[in-house]
Motif scaffolding. Structure first.
Motif, PDB file in Angstrom:
ATOM      1  N   LEU A 119       0.828  -1.196   0.000  1.00  0.00           N
ATOM      2  CA  LEU A 119       0.000   0.000   0.000  1.00  0.00           C
ATOM      3  C   LEU A 119       0.864   1.247   0.000  1.00  0.00           C
ATOM      4  CD1 LEU A 119      -2.796   1.417   0.450  1.00  0.00           C
ATOM      5  CD2 LEU A 119      -2.396   1.091   2.911  1.00  0.00           C
ATOM      6  N   VAL A 120       0.477   2.220  -0.820  1.00  0.00           N
ATOM      7  CA  VAL A 120       1.082   3.551  -0.802  1.00  0.00           C
ATOM      8  C   VAL A 120       0.053   4.486  -0.192  1.00  0.00           C
ATOM      9  CG1 VAL A 120       1.945   5.472  -2.192  1.00  0.00           C
ATOM     10  CG2 VAL A 120       2.447   3.118  -2.881  1.00  0.00           C
TER      11      VAL A 120
ATOM     12  N   ALA B 199      -0.681   9.888  -6.017  1.00  0.00           N
ATOM     13  CA  ALA B 199      -1.909   9.091  -5.891  1.00  0.00           C
ATOM     14  C   ALA B 199      -2.662   9.064  -7.214  1.00  0.00           C
ATOM     15  CB  ALA B 199      -2.789   9.642  -4.777  1.00  0.00           C
ATOM     16  N   ARG B 200      -2.799  10.213  -7.858  1.00  0.00           N
ATOM     17  CA  ARG B 200      -3.499  10.264  -9.148  1.00  0.00           C
ATOM     18  C   ARG B 200      -2.766   9.445 -10.207  1.00  0.00           C
ATOM     19  NH1 ARG B 200      -3.961  15.577  -7.800  1.00  0.00           N
ATOM     20  NH2 ARG B 200      -2.580  16.280  -9.467  1.00  0.00           N
TER      21      ARG B 200
ATOM     22  N   ILE C 167      -0.245  -0.067 -10.734  1.00  0.00           N
ATOM     23  CA  ILE C 167       0.883  -0.995 -10.681  1.00  0.00           C
ATOM     24  C   ILE C 167       0.381  -2.255  -9.981  1.00  0.00           C
ATOM     25  CG2 ILE C 167       3.211  -1.427  -9.831  1.00  0.00           C
ATOM     26  CD1 ILE C 167       3.621   1.632  -9.757  1.00  0.00           C
ATOM     27  N   PRO C 168       0.430  -3.397 -10.666  1.00  0.00           N
ATOM     28  CA  PRO C 168      -0.037  -4.632 -10.025  1.00  0.00           C
ATOM     29  C   PRO C 168       0.658  -4.873  -8.684  1.00  0.00           C
ATOM     30  CG  PRO C 168       0.372  -4.995 -12.355  1.00  0.00           C
ATOM     31  CD  PRO C 168       0.889  -3.615 -12.030  1.00  0.00           C
ATOM     32  N   GLY C 169      -0.138  -5.262  -7.688  1.00  0.00           N
ATOM     33  CA  GLY C 169       0.405  -5.545  -6.369  1.00  0.00           C
ATOM     34  C   GLY C 169       0.420  -4.356  -5.432  1.00  0.00           C
ATOM     35  N   TRP C 170       0.099  -3.167  -5.947  1.00  0.00           N
ATOM     36  CA  TRP C 170       0.077  -1.961  -5.116  1.00  0.00           C
ATOM     37  C   TRP C 170      -1.323  -1.373  -5.082  1.00  0.00           C
ATOM     38  CZ3 TRP C 170       3.893  -0.248  -2.059  1.00  0.00           C
ATOM     39  CH2 TRP C 170       5.207  -0.656  -2.338  1.00  0.00           C
TER      40      TRP C 170
ATOM     41  N   TYR D 129       7.224   6.785  -8.639  1.00  0.00           N
ATOM     42  CA  TYR D 129       6.335   5.857  -9.338  1.00  0.00           C
ATOM     43  C   TYR D 129       7.143   4.734  -9.998  1.00  0.00           C
ATOM     44  CZ  TYR D 129       3.089   4.015 -12.800  1.00  0.00           C
ATOM     45  OH  TYR D 129       2.331   3.162 -13.582  1.00  0.00           O
ATOM     46  N   ASP D 130       8.210   5.103 -10.706  1.00  0.00           N
ATOM     47  CA  ASP D 130       9.056   4.102 -11.376  1.00  0.00           C
ATOM     48  C   ASP D 130       9.680   3.131 -10.379  1.00  0.00           C
ATOM     49  OD1 ASP D 130       8.439   5.151 -13.866  1.00  0.00           O
ATOM     50  OD2 ASP D 130      10.281   6.356 -14.003  1.00  0.00           O
TER      51      ASP D 130
END
Length: 150
Positions: free
Chosen positions: A4-5, A23-24, A31-34, A136-137
């Motif tokens: 989670l972010v 967030a946007r 991203i899969p898994g997040w 993000y990356d």
């Protein structure tokens, strides 16, 4: 693994909008898994969602004054937060927020982005936009290998 972010910030306050901008970006380009929660200026209001999700990892992202070049990104330790070395514009002290998260989640990371200007009505600066894209990356690769705040 559930990850989670939680972003923190006020997008009406210039570079303090780094968190909401991330967030946007995560909502638009999942991203899969997040998962992501835009905590705004009161991320503590989302503790119940964190408790219900039961993530194994939480990454908190916020613009904070670290006396670095604008757009610098650092992993910040709990000690730095507790020493109030980090200045935040939000209601609840970051030290309380991070400590409370650690009671719910095995791994909590705090990622700080150095703002250039935090003032009402200004847009997010280009340095912060680039920093948000870099965060993000890094989330995409799963490697949070940011430098530590020294």
């Amino acid at each position: 693994m559930k990850r989670l972010v939680i972003t923190v910030g006020n997008e009406m306050m210039g570079d303090d909008g780094a968190g909401p901008l991330l967030a946007r970006l995560l909502e638009k380009n999942h991203i899969p898994g997040w998962e992501v929660i835009d905590g705004g200026t009161a991320p503590e209001n989302y503790f119940h969602r964190v408790r219900d999700m039961k993530p194994e990892v939480v990454v908190v992202v916020d613009a904070c004054e670290m006396n670095l070049e604008a757009g610098s990104v650092r992993l910040i330790s709990e000690n730095d937060i507790a020493d109030e070395f980090i200045l935040s514009t939000h209601r609840l002290p970051l030290s309380f927020f991070i400590s409370a998260l650690k009671e719910l989640v095995p791994k909590v990371y705090f990622v700080g982005i150095q703002p250039s200007i935090v003032a009402f009505g200004l847009p997010v600066s280009s340095e912060i936009r680039q920093a948000v894209e870099m965060v993000y990356d890094k989330l995409k690769t799963g490697k949070l290998d940011f430098p530590h705040l020294e």
